[in-house]
Write a protein that holds these residues in place. Sequence first.
Motif, mmCIF file in Angstrom:
data_model
loop_
_atom_site.group_PDB
_atom_site.id
_atom_site.type_symbol
_atom_site.label_atom_id
_atom_site.label_comp_id
_atom_site.label_asym_id
_atom_site.label_seq_id
_atom_site.Cartn_x
_atom_site.Cartn_y
_atom_site.Cartn_z
ATOM 1 N N PHE A 53 35.454 41.450 41.016
ATOM 2 C CA PHE A 53 36.512 42.447 41.120
ATOM 3 C C PHE A 53 36.144 43.695 40.330
ATOM 4 O O PHE A 53 35.662 43.605 39.200
ATOM 5 C CB PHE A 53 37.829 41.888 40.595
ATOM 6 C CG PHE A 53 38.244 40.612 41.267
ATOM 7 C CD1 PHE A 53 38.799 40.624 42.538
ATOM 8 C CD2 PHE A 53 38.040 39.388 40.643
ATOM 9 C CE1 PHE A 53 39.153 39.450 43.167
ATOM 10 C CE2 PHE A 53 38.396 38.210 41.268
ATOM 11 C CZ PHE A 53 38.958 38.238 42.538
ATOM 12 N N GLY A 54 36.377 44.833 40.955
ATOM 13 C CA GLY A 54 36.198 46.114 40.294
ATOM 14 C C GLY A 54 37.487 46.903 40.411
ATOM 15 O O GLY A 54 37.666 47.671 41.370
ATOM 16 N N PHE A 55 38.393 46.715 39.485
ATOM 17 C CA PHE A 55 39.725 47.302 39.605
ATOM 18 C C PHE A 55 39.680 48.814 39.483
ATOM 19 O O PHE A 55 39.132 49.374 38.527
ATOM 20 C CB PHE A 55 40.677 46.707 38.567
ATOM 21 C CG PHE A 55 41.391 45.475 39.050
ATOM 22 C CD1 PHE A 55 42.682 45.572 39.559
ATOM 23 C CD2 PHE A 55 40.761 44.240 39.032
ATOM 24 C CE1 PHE A 55 43.338 44.445 40.031
ATOM 25 C CE2 PHE A 55 41.418 43.105 39.492
ATOM 26 C CZ PHE A 55 42.713 43.211 40.000
ATOM 27 N N LYS A 56 40.300 49.475 40.461
ATOM 28 C CA LYS A 56 40.417 50.926 40.467
ATOM 29 C C LYS A 56 41.680 51.369 39.740
ATOM 30 O O LYS A 56 41.869 52.558 39.466
ATOM 31 C CB LYS A 56 40.442 51.432 41.911
ATOM 32 C CG LYS A 56 39.175 51.091 42.699
ATOM 33 C CD LYS A 56 39.322 51.480 44.169
ATOM 34 C CE LYS A 56 38.038 51.218 44.936
ATOM 35 N NZ LYS A 56 36.940 52.096 44.513
ATOM 36 N N THR A 57 42.579 50.426 39.457
ATOM 37 C CA THR A 57 43.823 50.684 38.728
ATOM 38 C C THR A 57 43.835 49.805 37.484
ATOM 39 O O THR A 57 43.034 48.867 37.365
ATOM 40 C CB THR A 57 45.036 50.317 39.593
ATOM 41 O OG1 THR A 57 44.960 48.916 39.932
ATOM 42 C CG2 THR A 57 45.063 51.135 40.872
ATOM 43 N N PRO A 58 44.737 50.064 36.542
ATOM 44 C CA PRO A 58 44.901 49.116 35.436
ATOM 45 C C PRO A 58 45.186 47.714 35.975
ATOM 46 O O PRO A 58 45.837 47.558 37.014
ATOM 47 C CB PRO A 58 46.097 49.679 34.667
ATOM 48 C CG PRO A 58 46.068 51.144 34.960
ATOM 49 C CD PRO A 58 45.614 51.252 36.395
ATOM 50 N N ILE A 59 44.684 46.699 35.288
ATOM 51 C CA ILE A 59 44.807 45.319 35.763
ATOM 52 C C ILE A 59 46.134 44.730 35.301
ATOM 53 O O ILE A 59 46.402 44.642 34.101
ATOM 54 C CB ILE A 59 43.648 44.455 35.230
ATOM 55 C CG1 ILE A 59 42.304 45.066 35.644
ATOM 56 C CG2 ILE A 59 43.767 43.022 35.740
ATOM 57 C CD1 ILE A 59 41.114 44.418 34.968
ATOM 58 N N TYR B 298 48.938 42.308 33.989
ATOM 59 C CA TYR B 298 48.945 41.100 33.158
ATOM 60 C C TYR B 298 49.451 39.916 33.983
ATOM 61 O O TYR B 298 50.370 40.080 34.775
ATOM 62 C CB TYR B 298 49.851 41.324 31.950
ATOM 63 C CG TYR B 298 49.973 40.130 31.024
ATOM 64 C CD1 TYR B 298 49.040 39.940 30.014
ATOM 65 C CD2 TYR B 298 51.000 39.200 31.187
ATOM 66 C CE1 TYR B 298 49.139 38.839 29.169
ATOM 67 C CE2 TYR B 298 51.102 38.101 30.360
ATOM 68 C CZ TYR B 298 50.168 37.922 29.349
ATOM 69 O OH TYR B 298 50.257 36.843 28.513
ATOM 70 N N PRO B 299 48.905 38.702 33.806
ATOM 71 C CA PRO B 299 47.831 38.303 32.900
ATOM 72 C C PRO B 299 46.472 38.202 33.587
ATOM 73 O O PRO B 299 45.607 37.456 33.143
ATOM 74 C CB PRO B 299 48.297 36.918 32.447
ATOM 75 C CG PRO B 299 48.912 36.332 33.699
ATOM 76 C CD PRO B 299 49.568 37.507 34.398
ATOM 77 N N PHE B 300 46.302 38.926 34.677
ATOM 78 C CA PHE B 300 45.039 38.833 35.413
ATOM 79 C C PHE B 300 43.884 39.374 34.580
ATOM 80 O O PHE B 300 44.036 40.330 33.808
ATOM 81 C CB PHE B 300 45.161 39.547 36.753
ATOM 82 C CG PHE B 300 46.118 38.853 37.663
ATOM 83 C CD1 PHE B 300 45.695 37.799 38.455
ATOM 84 C CD2 PHE B 300 47.461 39.205 37.678
ATOM 85 C CE1 PHE B 300 46.588 37.118 39.265
ATOM 86 C CE2 PHE B 300 48.359 38.532 38.489
ATOM 87 C CZ PHE B 300 47.928 37.486 39.286
ATOM 88 N N GLY B 301 42.743 38.747 34.735
ATOM 89 C CA GLY B 301 41.590 39.032 33.899
ATOM 90 C C GLY B 301 41.384 37.952 32.860
ATOM 91 O O GLY B 301 40.280 37.776 32.339
ATOM 92 N N ALA B 302 42.450 37.192 32.549
ATOM 93 C CA ALA B 302 42.341 36.094 31.584
ATOM 94 C C ALA B 302 42.058 34.764 32.271
ATOM 95 O O ALA B 302 41.634 33.810 31.628
ATOM 96 C CB ALA B 302 43.623 35.983 30.751
ATOM 97 N N GLU B 303 42.291 34.706 33.601
ATOM 98 C CA GLU B 303 42.002 33.457 34.314
ATOM 99 C C GLU B 303 40.497 33.367 34.538
ATOM 100 O O GLU B 303 39.860 34.321 34.935
ATOM 101 C CB GLU B 303 42.776 33.391 35.641
ATOM 102 C CG GLU B 303 42.168 34.097 36.824
ATOM 103 C CD GLU B 303 42.193 35.608 36.735
ATOM 104 O OE1 GLU B 303 41.518 36.267 37.549
ATOM 105 O OE2 GLU B 303 42.890 36.151 35.846
ATOM 106 N N ARG B 304 39.926 32.219 34.274
ATOM 107 C CA ARG B 304 38.469 32.070 34.253
ATOM 108 C C ARG B 304 37.900 31.643 35.591
ATOM 109 O O ARG B 304 36.768 31.951 35.922
ATOM 110 C CB ARG B 304 38.082 31.064 33.173
ATOM 111 C CG ARG B 304 38.836 29.746 33.265
ATOM 112 C CD ARG B 304 38.536 28.802 32.123
ATOM 113 N NE ARG B 304 37.129 28.535 32.055
ATOM 114 C CZ ARG B 304 36.326 28.988 31.081
ATOM 115 N NH1 ARG B 304 36.812 29.718 30.117
ATOM 116 N NH2 ARG B 304 35.057 28.711 31.086
#
Length: 296
Positions: free
Chosen positions: A93-99, A101-107
């Motif tokens: 994933f290459g987020f073009k917007t702020p991510i 919550y809580p996405f980015g913490a799931e492994r």
Amino acid sequence: MVRSRHLLGAVIATTLLAAPALAKDAAPLIGVGAQYDTTHVYVAPDDVEKFATSFLATFGGLSTKQVVATVTPAPSSTTSQLLQTPVGTVSLFGFKTPIPYPFGAERTGYLVTDLDAAIKAARTAGADVVVAPFLDPIGRDAVIQWPGGVNMQLYWHTTKPSYAAFQTVPDNRVYVSPDRVEAFTRAFLRFSKGKVVSEDPKAPGVEIGRPNDHYRRLRIESVFGRMTVLVTGGHLPYPFGREMTGYEVADLKATLDKAKATGATVLVEPFTSDKREQAVVQFPGGYVAEIHAPSK
């Protein structure tokens, strides 16, 4: 689509090893297979292509077509693609917007046969649902959290996917505190109907960057693949604890040469432990991975 841890030790190990027998009656088998489970990698949009090129050059394989989509229940926009290699799959994933919550913490993302049944089984086993089910462009998703703070995504596809089995199954490397390892392990075994295949209360500390110490290590296998549970007090030198996945290759030196040639950095030089040659690498964009090969 976001998918994209001496007598006492023996007693504990015996309890955990016996747990799967109880777990088999606790919930239906809802996993599909290790080849449908992905590591979630978030990088800056400018690093997406550099990461994908380096990762695929290192391990082989192909990428699906990149799309731009909303893959969270809150408004957002990201590039999204699967990097499918013989030794593990990445949801990139290459987020073009702020991510949100809580996405980015799931492994990881685990494909399940029935999302509602999987959520029920996870709750029954002791997990929290931290993101309730939501629709994505190709199915439904939810994010759960196991005791010890381990976040994972569960997903289901509207159209059933068909992927080739891995040549070698990667390790989901989970760091858990001594306070929560029993709760985490029992919960995950009950959910996955897996089993503890090995438990070492005095594993060599070199595996976590502390060569003069020991730590506890468990290895679990289930329909969702392999998991290594590293039980530590958190006194970890960088980069240990940052690597989410361990990839098994046939030739460690050759693999590291490929990685370095395409922009990756070897953070931990090769060492041998538990019949493995191991190293830790950082790919362009910041993703940290353990790579290992059977020792010769």
